[in-house]
Design a protein around this motif. Structure first.
Motif, PDB file in Angstrom:
ATOM      1  N   GLU A 270     -55.039 -28.782 -23.963  1.00  0.00           N
ATOM      2  CA  GLU A 270     -55.440 -29.125 -22.601  1.00  0.00           C
ATOM      3  C   GLU A 270     -54.712 -30.361 -22.079  1.00  0.00           C
ATOM      4  O   GLU A 270     -53.564 -30.282 -21.657  1.00  0.00           O
ATOM      5  CB  GLU A 270     -56.961 -29.304 -22.540  1.00  0.00           C
ATOM      6  CG  GLU A 270     -57.724 -28.021 -22.818  1.00  0.00           C
ATOM      7  CD  GLU A 270     -59.218 -28.175 -22.605  1.00  0.00           C
ATOM      8  OE1 GLU A 270     -59.770 -27.349 -21.858  1.00  0.00           O
ATOM      9  OE2 GLU A 270     -59.831 -29.106 -23.171  1.00  0.00           O
ATOM     10  N   THR A 271     -55.343 -31.511 -22.109  1.00  0.00           N
ATOM     11  CA  THR A 271     -54.888 -32.698 -21.395  1.00  0.00           C
ATOM     12  C   THR A 271     -53.510 -33.162 -21.849  1.00  0.00           C
ATOM     13  O   THR A 271     -53.221 -33.221 -23.048  1.00  0.00           O
ATOM     14  CB  THR A 271     -55.899 -33.837 -21.584  1.00  0.00           C
ATOM     15  OG1 THR A 271     -57.189 -33.369 -21.174  1.00  0.00           O
ATOM     16  CG2 THR A 271     -55.520 -35.053 -20.758  1.00  0.00           C
ATOM     17  N   ALA A 272     -52.666 -33.520 -20.885  1.00  0.00           N
ATOM     18  CA  ALA A 272     -51.314 -33.986 -21.164  1.00  0.00           C
ATOM     19  C   ALA A 272     -51.346 -35.174 -22.120  1.00  0.00           C
ATOM     20  O   ALA A 272     -52.145 -36.089 -21.968  1.00  0.00           O
ATOM     21  CB  ALA A 272     -50.617 -34.379 -19.864  1.00  0.00           C
ATOM     22  N   GLY A 273     -50.458 -35.122 -23.109  1.00  0.00           N
ATOM     23  CA  GLY A 273     -50.364 -36.194 -24.083  1.00  0.00           C
ATOM     24  C   GLY A 273     -51.131 -35.958 -25.354  1.00  0.00           C
ATOM     25  O   GLY A 273     -51.025 -36.733 -26.309  1.00  0.00           O
ATOM     26  N   THR A 274     -51.901 -34.875 -25.407  1.00  0.00           N
ATOM     27  CA  THR A 274     -52.761 -34.607 -26.563  1.00  0.00           C
ATOM     28  C   THR A 274     -52.037 -33.772 -27.615  1.00  0.00           C
ATOM     29  O   THR A 274     -51.352 -32.809 -27.296  1.00  0.00           O
ATOM     30  CB  THR A 274     -54.034 -33.864 -26.129  1.00  0.00           C
ATOM     31  OG1 THR A 274     -54.738 -34.652 -25.177  1.00  0.00           O
ATOM     32  CG2 THR A 274     -54.937 -33.587 -27.317  1.00  0.00           C
ATOM     33  N   ILE A 275     -52.198 -34.166 -28.855  1.00  0.00           N
ATOM     34  CA  ILE A 275     -51.823 -33.307 -29.987  1.00  0.00           C
ATOM     35  C   ILE A 275     -53.043 -33.160 -30.872  1.00  0.00           C
ATOM     36  O   ILE A 275     -53.735 -34.137 -31.177  1.00  0.00           O
ATOM     37  CB  ILE A 275     -50.629 -33.858 -30.792  1.00  0.00           C
ATOM     38  CG1 ILE A 275     -50.380 -32.942 -32.002  1.00  0.00           C
ATOM     39  CG2 ILE A 275     -50.839 -35.317 -31.208  1.00  0.00           C
ATOM     40  CD1 ILE A 275     -49.091 -33.207 -32.730  1.00  0.00           C
ATOM     41  N   GLU A 276     -53.319 -31.931 -31.255  1.00  0.00           N
ATOM     42  CA  GLU A 276     -54.514 -31.636 -32.037  1.00  0.00           C
ATOM     43  C   GLU A 276     -54.100 -31.130 -33.415  1.00  0.00           C
ATOM     44  O   GLU A 276     -53.342 -30.167 -33.525  1.00  0.00           O
ATOM     45  CB  GLU A 276     -55.369 -30.597 -31.306  1.00  0.00           C
ATOM     46  CG  GLU A 276     -55.930 -31.154 -30.001  1.00  0.00           C
ATOM     47  CD  GLU A 276     -56.309 -30.094 -28.988  1.00  0.00           C
ATOM     48  OE1 GLU A 276     -57.314 -30.294 -28.284  1.00  0.00           O
ATOM     49  OE2 GLU A 276     -55.598 -29.078 -28.901  1.00  0.00           O
ATOM     50  N   ASP A 277     -54.570 -31.836 -34.431  1.00  0.00           N
ATOM     51  CA  ASP A 277     -54.238 -31.455 -35.806  1.00  0.00           C
ATOM     52  C   ASP A 277     -55.475 -31.037 -36.590  1.00  0.00           C
ATOM     53  O   ASP A 277     -55.446 -30.937 -37.811  1.00  0.00           O
ATOM     54  CB  ASP A 277     -53.520 -32.590 -36.526  1.00  0.00           C
ATOM     55  CG  ASP A 277     -54.352 -33.864 -36.626  1.00  0.00           C
ATOM     56  OD1 ASP A 277     -55.431 -33.926 -36.004  1.00  0.00           O
ATOM     57  OD2 ASP A 277     -53.914 -34.802 -37.317  1.00  0.00           O
ATOM     58  N   GLU A 278     -56.566 -30.779 -35.876  1.00  0.00           N
ATOM     59  CA  GLU A 278     -57.807 -30.375 -36.518  1.00  0.00           C
ATOM     60  C   GLU A 278     -58.528 -29.376 -35.637  1.00  0.00           C
ATOM     61  O   GLU A 278     -58.583 -29.530 -34.422  1.00  0.00           O
ATOM     62  CB  GLU A 278     -58.703 -31.594 -36.767  1.00  0.00           C
ATOM     63  CG  GLU A 278     -59.970 -31.276 -37.530  1.00  0.00           C
ATOM     64  CD  GLU A 278     -60.765 -32.511 -37.899  1.00  0.00           C
ATOM     65  OE1 GLU A 278     -61.485 -32.453 -38.908  1.00  0.00           O
ATOM     66  OE2 GLU A 278     -60.680 -33.522 -37.174  1.00  0.00           O
TER      67      GLU A 278
ATOM     68  N   PHE B  84     -50.475 -30.046 -26.229  1.00  0.00           N
ATOM     69  CA  PHE B  84     -51.063 -29.797 -24.917  1.00  0.00           C
ATOM     70  C   PHE B  84     -50.204 -28.831 -24.101  1.00  0.00           C
ATOM     71  O   PHE B  84     -48.988 -28.785 -24.232  1.00  0.00           O
ATOM     72  CB  PHE B  84     -51.215 -31.118 -24.155  1.00  0.00           C
ATOM     73  CG  PHE B  84     -49.902 -31.701 -23.676  1.00  0.00           C
ATOM     74  CD1 PHE B  84     -49.428 -31.436 -22.399  1.00  0.00           C
ATOM     75  CD2 PHE B  84     -49.138 -32.519 -24.504  1.00  0.00           C
ATOM     76  CE1 PHE B  84     -48.233 -31.953 -21.957  1.00  0.00           C
ATOM     77  CE2 PHE B  84     -47.935 -33.056 -24.068  1.00  0.00           C
ATOM     78  CZ  PHE B  84     -47.475 -32.773 -22.783  1.00  0.00           C
ATOM     79  N   ALA B  85     -50.867 -28.051 -23.244  1.00  0.00           N
ATOM     80  CA  ALA B  85     -50.172 -27.230 -22.251  1.00  0.00           C
ATOM     81  C   ALA B  85     -50.559 -27.646 -20.839  1.00  0.00           C
ATOM     82  O   ALA B  85     -49.930 -27.222 -19.869  1.00  0.00           O
ATOM     83  CB  ALA B  85     -50.470 -25.755 -22.465  1.00  0.00           C
ATOM     84  N   GLY B  86     -51.620 -28.468 -20.711  1.00  0.00           N
ATOM     85  CA  GLY B  86     -51.973 -29.042 -19.421  1.00  0.00           C
ATOM     86  C   GLY B  86     -53.108 -28.381 -18.688  1.00  0.00           C
ATOM     87  O   GLY B  86     -53.539 -28.888 -17.645  1.00  0.00           O
TER      88      GLY B  86
END
Length: 411
Positions: free
Chosen positions: A202-210, A375-377
């Motif tokens: 979702e939100t720009a700047g986010t990377i999710e590793d969990e 993120f994809a935004g």
């Protein structure tokens, strides 16, 4: 670049690609192939000569390496083509709010549908952006056609700029992610990647590793059927038994009452007649131990309810869906660290997050292809309030480009 990624996105979202969990085929709906054929053709047109659509609806392609180094890892960027069955994706009519200046956004096709700042405070950070919405009668499909548009745009940029050094890059667009089958038929030998990144956040700047770990539970109930006129002391109505199980579920362990790192027990389907009934659940937690505790609680409730119905019985079946990808990614910290640096280079402050859900990357990671989520935004996925910023999609394109460069530099 913003115009290019937005133009692509608008072209893709009008193609209906909803998946169907009731279908046994892969892809579950043949209309997903409509988008796949378009994407394969567009990839070939921009110079991805091996781009093709396979028999399972997946799109594969390769951006050749531009570096003389022969030890640069092969990166895969991946996104899914299907949209969720939760809300209609037929007849999507995208709208653009140019140079958004704040306030609630009322959607033209259904005046009752309003994207409210109070419910979506991220809008406060999007002043001056061009925001794409639907008319309020369908979902938008930013999940995950925003990711597709971003990968396509980055691919064209890299091919058009061969002076930018990078290793070989694989592209993979999958089907049926929304119904948990997104990577069932991936040909890993053909893909030939060392690791991957989904663009499905979702939100720009986010990377999710969990992510959550996830199981599905099916409870089949066999009751005692008899003519209602002669039922006294004999009938054991399977529908009532199913209702009693639902009624006993803990109210504080539901999706609507949990947040952050709390898991849940979520009933997703119920059907039945007097003689038999079936209940479907999804169980979510960030740990396998948490999953087992919730499953044990659900079976305990079922067993206690059935105790009042001595002539009835039940079957309790647990099916693994996916597991928390952090277990795998922690063994390869550079994959996430480089993404953090790429986000920073693209002009954002990186934010590491946890997904209250799963992605194709969850399963890919446990299938031997470590895969965090970028993120994809998009926002308000699976609903008619879904929206995405053109400028945030542009930032995702830049992040992909910077990641490709970074892996070549650091190797």
């Amino acid at each position: 670049m913003a115009d290019s990624v937005t133009d692509r996105f608008l072209r893709y979202v009008v193609i209906d690609t909803q998946s169907d969990a009731a279908s046994p085929t892969q892809p579950s709906t043949m209309k997903q192939r409509d988008l796949g054929e378009l994407l394969a053709a567009e990839l070939r047109a921009i110079g991805v000569t091996d781009a093709h659509l396979d028999e399972h609806g997946y799109v594969y392609g390769t951006i050749p390496a531009t570096t003389s180094k022969n030890n640069v890892p092969v990166i895969c960027f991946t996104a899914h083509m299907d949209t969720a069955p939760d809300f209609s994706g037929t007849g999507v009519r995208p709208q653009i709010v140019k140079n958004y200046q704040g306030g609630d956004i009322q959607l033209a096709g259904d005046k009752a549908q309003v994207i409210r700042v109070s419910e979506h405070p991220v809008l406060k950070t999007l002043i001056g952006h061009d925001i794409v919405t639907t008319d309020g009668t369908t979902l938008l499909g930013a999940d995950d056609k925003a990711g597709i548009a971003e990968i396509m745009t980055a691919a064209e940029f890299l091919i058009d700029n061969p002076d930018l050094k990078h290793g070989a890059i694989r592209i993979l667009f999958t089907t049926d992610e929304e119904i948990g089958r997104g990577v069932d038929k991936v040909d890993f030998k053909k893909l030939g990647a060392d690791f991957a990144y989904t663009l499905d956040g979702e939100t720009a700047g986010t990377i999710e590793d969990e992510t959550f770990s996830a199981d599905a539970v099916e409870i089949d109930i066999k009751g005692v059927a008899i003519h209602p006129g002669f039922a006294y002391g004999k009938m054991e109505n399977a529908i009532r038994i199913a209702g009693a199980i639902i009624d006993r579920l803990p109210k504080d362990q539901a999706p609507e009452t949990t947040k952050d790192r709390d898991g849940f027990i979520h009933p997703t389907g119920i059907s039945g007649v007097m003689e038999k009934a079936s209940l479907s659940f999804i169980i979510r937690d960030f740990t396998e131990e948490g999953l087992k505790i919730k499953e044990a609680l659900l079976e305990k409730i079922t067993r206690e309810v059935l105790a009042a119905y001595p002539g009835s019985s039940y079957a309790f079946k647990v099916r693994e869906q996916y597991r928390n990808m952090k277990v795998v990614l922690d063994r390869h910290p550079e994959i996430v660290e480089f993404a953090v640096e790429a986000i920073r280079r693209a002009g954002m402050e990186p934010v590491r997050g946890s997904i209250r859900g799963g992605t194709d990357g969850s399963r890919l990671s446990f299938m031997g292809l470590p895969c965090p989520n970028l993120f994809a935004g998009g926002h308000a996925f699976h609903s008619p309030l879904e929206f995405v910023s053109s400028q945030d999609m542009e930032k995702a394109v830049k992040t992909v480009v910077e990641l490709a460069k970074l892996w070549e530099e650091r190797t």
